[in-house]
Design a protein around this motif. Structure first.
Motif, short mmCIF file in Angstrom:
data_model
loop_
_atom_site.label_atom_id
_atom_site.label_comp_id
_atom_site.label_asym_id
_atom_site.label_seq_id
_atom_site.Cartn_x
_atom_site.Cartn_y
_atom_site.Cartn_z
N SER A 148 0.84 -1.19 0.00
CA SER A 148 0.00 0.00 0.00
C SER A 148 0.87 1.24 0.00
N GLU A 149 0.48 2.19 -0.77
CA GLU A 149 1.14 3.49 -0.89
C GLU A 149 2.45 3.37 -1.68
N GLY A 150 3.27 4.41 -1.63
CA GLY A 150 4.50 4.46 -2.41
C GLY A 150 5.69 3.90 -1.67
N ARG A 151 6.84 4.53 -1.87
CA ARG A 151 8.11 4.05 -1.32
C ARG A 151 8.05 3.81 0.18
N ASN A 152 7.42 4.69 0.92
CA ASN A 152 7.38 4.55 2.38
C ASN A 152 6.11 3.88 2.87
N GLY A 153 5.49 3.12 2.01
CA GLY A 153 4.32 2.36 2.41
C GLY A 153 4.73 1.08 3.12
N THR A 154 3.75 0.23 3.32
CA THR A 154 4.00 -1.07 3.96
C THR A 154 3.27 -2.14 3.15
N GLY A 155 3.66 -3.35 3.41
CA GLY A 155 3.02 -4.46 2.73
C GLY A 155 2.99 -5.70 3.59
N LYS A 210 4.78 -8.57 7.90
CA LYS A 210 4.72 -7.24 7.30
C LYS A 210 6.08 -6.93 6.68
N ILE A 211 6.07 -6.07 5.66
CA ILE A 211 7.31 -5.67 5.00
C ILE A 211 7.31 -4.16 4.76
N SER A 212 8.51 -3.60 4.77
CA SER A 212 8.70 -2.20 4.39
C SER A 212 10.19 -1.96 4.19
N ILE A 213 10.51 -0.76 3.79
CA ILE A 213 11.92 -0.38 3.66
C ILE A 213 12.45 -0.16 5.08
N PRO A 214 13.66 -0.64 5.38
CA PRO A 214 14.20 -0.47 6.74
C PRO A 214 14.50 0.99 7.08
N ARG A 215 14.50 1.27 8.38
CA ARG A 215 14.82 2.63 8.85
C ARG A 215 16.19 3.09 8.36
N GLU A 216 17.16 2.15 8.30
CA GLU A 216 18.52 2.49 7.86
C GLU A 216 18.53 3.08 6.45
N MET A 217 17.49 2.75 5.68
CA MET A 217 17.39 3.24 4.31
C MET A 217 16.27 4.28 4.19
N LYS A 218 15.98 4.94 5.33
CA LYS A 218 14.98 6.01 5.41
C LYS A 218 13.58 5.54 5.06
N GLY A 219 13.25 4.34 5.51
CA GLY A 219 11.91 3.81 5.34
C GLY A 219 11.24 3.71 6.70
N PRO A 220 10.01 3.21 6.74
CA PRO A 220 9.28 3.13 8.01
C PRO A 220 9.79 2.04 8.97
N GLY A 221 10.51 1.05 8.47
CA GLY A 221 11.05 0.02 9.36
C GLY A 221 10.01 -0.86 10.01
N ILE A 222 8.94 -1.14 9.28
CA ILE A 222 7.86 -1.99 9.81
C ILE A 222 8.02 -3.39 9.25
N GLY A 223 8.08 -4.38 10.11
CA GLY A 223 8.23 -5.76 9.66
C GLY A 223 9.64 -6.02 9.15
#
Length: 151
Positions: free
Chosen positions: A13-20, A30-43
């Protein structure tokens, strides 16, 4: 020829900083971009999943080789590290380091060399390591410890 099929369902759902979410037979998270890569870090994330695939494949292969070689292992554990380089905004998975700790009852010099060879062979014969070959460097830092049955 025998072929195995593995499948996974994904939703985003949503763009680059979304979750899945990912759902497979034995994996739901759950999946997302990690915090280390400026993402939400969820899952979890692709970087952890690649490291997990490489590490579990290596560890299972190593355990199988040790068992087939009739080496009595008292304990087998491992830490794994994945190194991702960021240059000019480009992310490159550069290296994975497997750090298995193998505890055996008898540890002669000959036995240690034998275990070292098996640890290297596990990295060369693991299916995921073979899939990554030429793209991601894989190293092993094996620690072999003489232990006792009672700990």
């Amino acid at each position: 020829m025998v072929q195995h099929l593995f499948s996974m369902n994904l939703k985003w759902s949503e763009g680059r900083n979304g979750t899945g979410n990912i759902i497979a037979d034995n994996l739901k998270t759950k999946i997302s971009i990690p915090r280390e890569m400026k993402g939400p870090g969820i899952g979890t994330n692709p970087d952890e999943m690649l490291l997990g695939a490489a590490a579990t494949c290596y560890l299972i292969t190593l355990a199988t080789l040790l068992e087939n070689s009739k080496i009595a292992v008292l304990d087998l554990s491992m830490q794994a590290e994945g190194f991702v380089d960021v240059t000019n905004g480009v992310f490159t998975y550069e290296k994975i380091v497997h750090k298995p700790i193998i505890v055996v009852q008898d540890l002669s010099e000959r036995q240690q060399k034998r275990i070292d060879r098996l640890a290297e062979k596990a990295e060369q014969s693991c299916m995921i390591s073979k899939a990554l070959k030429g793209n991601v460097q894989i190293e092993c830092e094996v620690q072999i410890i003489q232990g006792s049955i009672n700990g």
